[in-house]
Design a protein around this motif. Structure first.
Motif, short mmCIF file in Angstrom:
data_model
loop_
_atom_site.label_atom_id
_atom_site.label_comp_id
_atom_site.label_asym_id
_atom_site.label_seq_id
_atom_site.Cartn_x
_atom_site.Cartn_y
_atom_site.Cartn_z
N GLU A 1 5.47 3.31 1.94
CA GLU A 1 5.00 1.98 1.55
C GLU A 1 4.79 1.15 2.82
O GLU A 1 5.61 1.17 3.72
N THR A 2 3.69 0.43 2.85
CA THR A 2 3.41 -0.53 3.92
C THR A 2 3.11 -1.87 3.25
O THR A 2 2.38 -1.91 2.26
N LEU B 1 -3.95 -9.86 7.94
CA LEU B 1 -3.29 -10.77 8.87
C LEU B 1 -2.14 -10.06 9.58
O LEU B 1 -1.98 -10.16 10.79
N SER B 2 -1.31 -9.34 8.80
CA SER B 2 -0.16 -8.63 9.38
C SER B 2 0.23 -7.45 8.50
O SER B 2 -0.19 -7.36 7.34
N ARG B 3 1.03 -6.57 9.10
CA ARG B 3 1.53 -5.42 8.33
C ARG B 3 2.95 -5.11 8.74
O ARG B 3 3.34 -5.34 9.88
N GLU B 4 3.71 -4.61 7.78
CA GLU B 4 5.06 -4.11 8.01
C GLU B 4 5.05 -2.66 7.57
O GLU B 4 5.02 -2.37 6.37
N GLY B 5 5.02 -1.74 8.54
CA GLY B 5 4.99 -0.33 8.20
C GLY B 5 3.85 0.39 8.89
O GLY B 5 3.20 -0.14 9.80
N VAL C 1 0.88 -1.17 0.00
CA VAL C 1 0.00 0.00 0.00
C VAL C 1 0.92 1.21 0.00
O VAL C 1 1.78 1.36 0.87
N PHE C 2 0.73 2.07 -0.98
CA PHE C 2 1.49 3.31 -1.09
C PHE C 2 0.52 4.46 -0.90
O PHE C 2 -0.51 4.54 -1.58
N SER C 3 0.85 5.34 0.05
CA SER C 3 0.12 6.60 0.16
C SER C 3 1.12 7.70 -0.15
O SER C 3 2.21 7.75 0.42
#
Length: 186
Positions: free
Chosen positions: A116-117, A155-159, A98-100
């Protein structure tokens, strides 16, 4: 004055919760992706298009956009129920980005930045996907989901969490010298 060029309820909430005072002046632009356009090129073009080139030089303008990217393909907001199912089926059990991106325009200068996440989805069955869509109605969200949705597909996120909600908050705060004079914050 601080002008937000977006009606995103999530961006408005993030900025309001932080105590910012701003006026909402959305930009109505064509968000069609150009043939062969790379995701980050598209993201930057959308942010610059939303910022526009007109305005009062005494104002600070903020525009933002969020894209969900899976295997170098942008997964836009779903157009209907079937499209939403298709998007979530594609993401189920997989990781995506996911880019914001956001842009600040003050005086004659514009600053573009993004984060980015990485998101990993639960491995959902068709029934779980349909139940989620009917319960949360994610039709106004890129990738057809919201990270904030209870019992959602993440489920999970990095960022950054706020990045997935639609605003690159960490990068925004690193540019405080640009926006502080306009917001009355110190």
């Amino acid at each position: 004055m601080f002008i937000l060029k977006s009606t995103s309820p999530r961006r408005i909430k993030i900025l309001t919760d932080l105590g910012f005072q701003f006026r909402v002046e959305p930009a109505n632009i064509d968000e069609t992706q150009n043939q062969g356009e790379l995701p980050l090129v598209y993201l930057e073009r959308m942010v610059h298009s939303k910022l526009g080139s007109q305005g009062n030089e005494n104002n600070l303008y903020l525009a933002a956009d969020t894209i969900v990217v899976f295997q170098n393909e942008i997964l836009h907001k779903p157009i209907d129920l079937e499209d939403s199912i298709h998007i979530l089926r594609k993401l189920s059990g997989n990781k995506h980005s996911v880019f914001s991106g956001a842009g600040l325009r003050a005086n004659a200068s514009t600053d573009f930045f993004y984060e980015e996440t990485i998101i990993e989805f639960k491995n959902w069955k068709e029934k779980e996907i349909r139940e989620y869509i009917l319960r949360c109605k994610p039709f106004d969200k890129a990738g057809s989901y919201g990270i904030q949705d209870e019992k959602g597909p993440v489920l999970s996120r990095e960022g950054s969490y706020t990045n997935v909600m639609g605003f690159p908050l960490r990068s925004f705060f690193s540019r405080s010298s640009v926006w502080l004079p306009f917001c009355g914050r110190s």
